[in-house]
Design a protein around this motif. Structure first.
Motif, PDB file in Angstrom:
ATOM      1  N   ARG A  46       0.833  -1.314   0.060  1.00 48.77           N
ATOM      2  CA  ARG A  46      -0.020  -0.069   0.068  1.00 48.77           C
ATOM      3  C   ARG A  46       0.845   1.139  -0.112  1.00 48.77           C
ATOM      4  NH1 ARG A  46      -2.530  -0.010   6.349  1.00 48.77           N
ATOM      5  NH2 ARG A  46      -0.738   0.216   7.241  1.00 48.77           N
ATOM      6  N   GLN A  47       0.167   2.489  -0.478  1.00 44.35           N
ATOM      7  CA  GLN A  47       1.038   3.715  -0.628  1.00 44.35           C
ATOM      8  C   GLN A  47       0.234   4.584  -0.114  1.00 44.35           C
ATOM      9  OE1 GLN A  47       2.809   4.658  -4.398  1.00 44.35           O
ATOM     10  NE2 GLN A  47       4.304   5.934  -3.177  1.00 44.35           N
ATOM     11  N   ALA A  48       0.469   5.272   1.171  1.00 43.91           N
ATOM     12  CA  ALA A  48      -0.471   6.427   1.430  1.00 43.91           C
ATOM     13  C   ALA A  48       0.137   7.763   0.765  1.00 43.91           C
ATOM     14  CB  ALA A  48      -0.125   6.449   2.910  1.00 43.91           C
ATOM     15  N   PRO A  49      -0.607   8.691   0.800  1.00 42.99           N
ATOM     16  CA  PRO A  49      -0.240  10.058   0.243  1.00 42.99           C
ATOM     17  C   PRO A  49       1.158  10.651   0.824  1.00 42.99           C
ATOM     18  CG  PRO A  49      -2.701  10.013   0.618  1.00 42.99           C
ATOM     19  CD  PRO A  49      -2.199   8.780   1.190  1.00 42.99           C
ATOM     20  N   GLY A  50       2.115  10.806   0.077  1.00 44.63           N
ATOM     21  CA  GLY A  50       3.390  11.404   0.796  1.00 44.63           C
ATOM     22  C   GLY A  50       4.169  10.441   1.181  1.00 44.63           C
ATOM     23  N   LYS A  51       3.974   9.188   1.008  1.00 47.94           N
ATOM     24  CA  LYS A  51       4.802   8.023   1.763  1.00 47.94           C
ATOM     25  C   LYS A  51       5.298   7.029   0.664  1.00 47.94           C
ATOM     26  CE  LYS A  51       2.862   8.428   6.512  1.00 47.94           C
ATOM     27  NZ  LYS A  51       2.048   7.351   7.577  1.00 47.94           N
ATOM     28  N   GLU A  52       6.161   6.412   1.185  1.00 50.84           N
ATOM     29  CA  GLU A  52       6.585   5.334   0.154  1.00 50.84           C
ATOM     30  C   GLU A  52       5.718   4.103   0.333  1.00 50.84           C
ATOM     31  OE1 GLU A  52      11.263   6.352   0.174  1.00 50.84           O
ATOM     32  OE2 GLU A  52      10.820   4.146   1.246  1.00 50.84           O
ATOM     33  N   ARG A  53       5.786   3.399  -0.730  1.00 48.87           N
ATOM     34  CA  ARG A  53       4.877   1.940  -0.961  1.00 48.87           C
ATOM     35  C   ARG A  53       5.414   1.139   0.190  1.00 48.87           C
ATOM     36  NH1 ARG A  53       3.336   0.186  -6.474  1.00 48.87           N
ATOM     37  NH2 ARG A  53       5.499  -0.320  -6.951  1.00 48.87           N
ATOM     38  N   GLU A  54       4.621   0.511   1.029  1.00 47.92           N
ATOM     39  CA  GLU A  54       4.914  -0.238   2.156  1.00 47.92           C
ATOM     40  C   GLU A  54       4.289  -1.734   2.047  1.00 47.92           C
ATOM     41  OE1 GLU A  54       4.004   1.134   5.770  1.00 47.92           O
ATOM     42  OE2 GLU A  54       1.872   0.899   5.487  1.00 47.92           O
ATOM     43  N   PHE A  55       4.863  -2.687   2.413  1.00 49.67           N
ATOM     44  CA  PHE A  55       4.670  -4.142   2.562  1.00 49.67           C
ATOM     45  C   PHE A  55       3.510  -4.325   3.545  1.00 49.67           C
ATOM     46  CE2 PHE A  55       4.562  -8.721   2.522  1.00 49.67           C
ATOM     47  CZ  PHE A  55       4.421  -9.256   3.779  1.00 49.67           C
ATOM     48  N   VAL A  56       2.393  -5.002   3.086  1.00 49.45           N
ATOM     49  CA  VAL A  56       1.057  -5.380   4.057  1.00 49.45           C
ATOM     50  C   VAL A  56       1.194  -6.844   4.294  1.00 49.45           C
ATOM     51  CG1 VAL A  56      -1.237  -5.241   4.113  1.00 49.45           C
ATOM     52  CG2 VAL A  56      -0.128  -3.392   2.935  1.00 49.45           C
ATOM     53  N   ALA A  57       1.057  -7.677   3.322  1.00 47.49           N
ATOM     54  CA  ALA A  57       0.894  -9.092   3.532  1.00 47.49           C
ATOM     55  C   ALA A  57       1.345  -9.872   2.325  1.00 47.49           C
ATOM     56  CB  ALA A  57      -0.441  -9.504   3.950  1.00 47.49           C
ATOM     57  N   SER A  58       1.769 -11.116   2.376  1.00 44.74           N
ATOM     58  CA  SER A  58       1.878 -11.845   1.262  1.00 44.74           C
ATOM     59  C   SER A  58       1.692 -13.477   1.422  1.00 44.74           C
ATOM     60  CB  SER A  58       3.488 -11.914   0.975  1.00 44.74           C
ATOM     61  OG  SER A  58       4.379 -12.339   2.031  1.00 44.74           O
ATOM     62  N   VAL A  59       1.484 -14.151   0.442  1.00 46.64           N
ATOM     63  CA  VAL A  59       0.978 -15.597   0.517  1.00 46.64           C
ATOM     64  C   VAL A  59       1.911 -16.419  -0.512  1.00 46.64           C
ATOM     65  CG1 VAL A  59      -0.739 -15.295  -0.892  1.00 46.64           C
ATOM     66  CG2 VAL A  59      -0.819 -17.297   0.835  1.00 46.64           C
ATOM     67  N   THR A  60       2.371 -17.633  -0.002  1.00 56.06           N
ATOM     68  CA  THR A  60       3.032 -18.547  -0.959  1.00 56.06           C
ATOM     69  C   THR A  60       2.033 -19.031  -2.242  1.00 56.06           C
ATOM     70  OG1 THR A  60       2.639 -20.180   0.497  1.00 56.06           O
ATOM     71  CG2 THR A  60       4.867 -19.049   0.354  1.00 56.06           C
ATOM     72  N   GLY A  61       2.540 -19.482  -3.316  1.00 54.83           N
ATOM     73  CA  GLY A  61       1.994 -19.916  -4.321  1.00 54.83           C
ATOM     74  C   GLY A  61       0.814 -21.130  -3.962  1.00 54.83           C
ATOM     75  N   ASN A  62       1.126 -21.949  -3.066  1.00 57.30           N
ATOM     76  CA  ASN A  62       0.176 -22.820  -2.445  1.00 57.30           C
ATOM     77  C   ASN A  62      -0.754 -22.335  -1.549  1.00 57.30           C
ATOM     78  OD1 ASN A  62       1.937 -22.872  -0.378  1.00 57.30           O
ATOM     79  ND2 ASN A  62       2.892 -24.934  -0.774  1.00 57.30           N
ATOM     80  N   GLY A  63      -0.627 -21.231  -1.057  1.00 54.33           N
ATOM     81  CA  GLY A  63      -1.389 -20.731   0.109  1.00 54.33           C
ATOM     82  C   GLY A  63      -0.989 -21.109   1.248  1.00 54.33           C
ATOM     83  N   ARG A  64       0.074 -21.878   1.592  1.00 50.23           N
ATOM     84  CA  ARG A  64       0.389 -22.493   2.936  1.00 50.23           C
ATOM     85  C   ARG A  64       1.069 -21.549   3.875  1.00 50.23           C
ATOM     86  NH1 ARG A  64       2.616 -28.473   0.765  1.00 50.23           N
ATOM     87  NH2 ARG A  64       0.717 -29.212  -0.055  1.00 50.23           N
TER      88      ARG A  64
END
Length: 124
Positions: A38-56
């Motif tokens: 996500r990227q808020a106004p005036g801020k750098e883009r930041e990580f929120v969440a991630s998931v592997t290809g198999n979803g595990r």
């Protein structure tokens, strides 16, 4: 090539919920890890969440832990970010991303494909 299209953003009151979707096309979706940034106004883009290809395996930023849930349905070539207990500071453009052979699950540079983003605005 993988094409990603986000949807589900909008305007919500603090404490409310939204579910973002990321529709993928082009290649076998399950071969790709998926992340939300996500990227808020005036801020750098930041990580929120991630998931592997198999979803595990899932990974979350501290700001998302306990409130957001990442998931995917490989049969539908779609990923999701369920966001609960939203706060005004969650206001941002949310992007989904996909990549293979990631060295990490939270670095922007590791992801090869990006969607156009969807706006989330949380008001108090």
């Amino acid at each position: 090539q993988v094409q990603l299209v986000e949807s589900g953003g909008g305007l919500v009151q603090a404490g409310g919920s939204l579910r973002l979707s990321c529709a993928a096309s082009g290649r076998t979706f399950s071969n790709y890890a998926m992340g939300w940034f996500r990227q808020a106004p005036g801020k750098e883009r930041e990580f929120v969440a991630s998931v592997t290809g198999n979803g595990r395996m899932t990974y979350y930023a501290d700001s998302a832990k306990g409130r957001f849930t990442i998931s995917r349905d490989n049969a539908k070539n779609t990923g999701y970010l369920q966001m609960d207990s939203l706060k005004p500071e969650d206001t941002a453009v949310y992007y989904c991303a996909a990549g293979t052979g990631l060295k990490s699950m939270y670095l922007e540079l590791d992801y090869d494909y990006w969607g156009q983003g969807t706006q989330v605005t949380v008001f108090s």
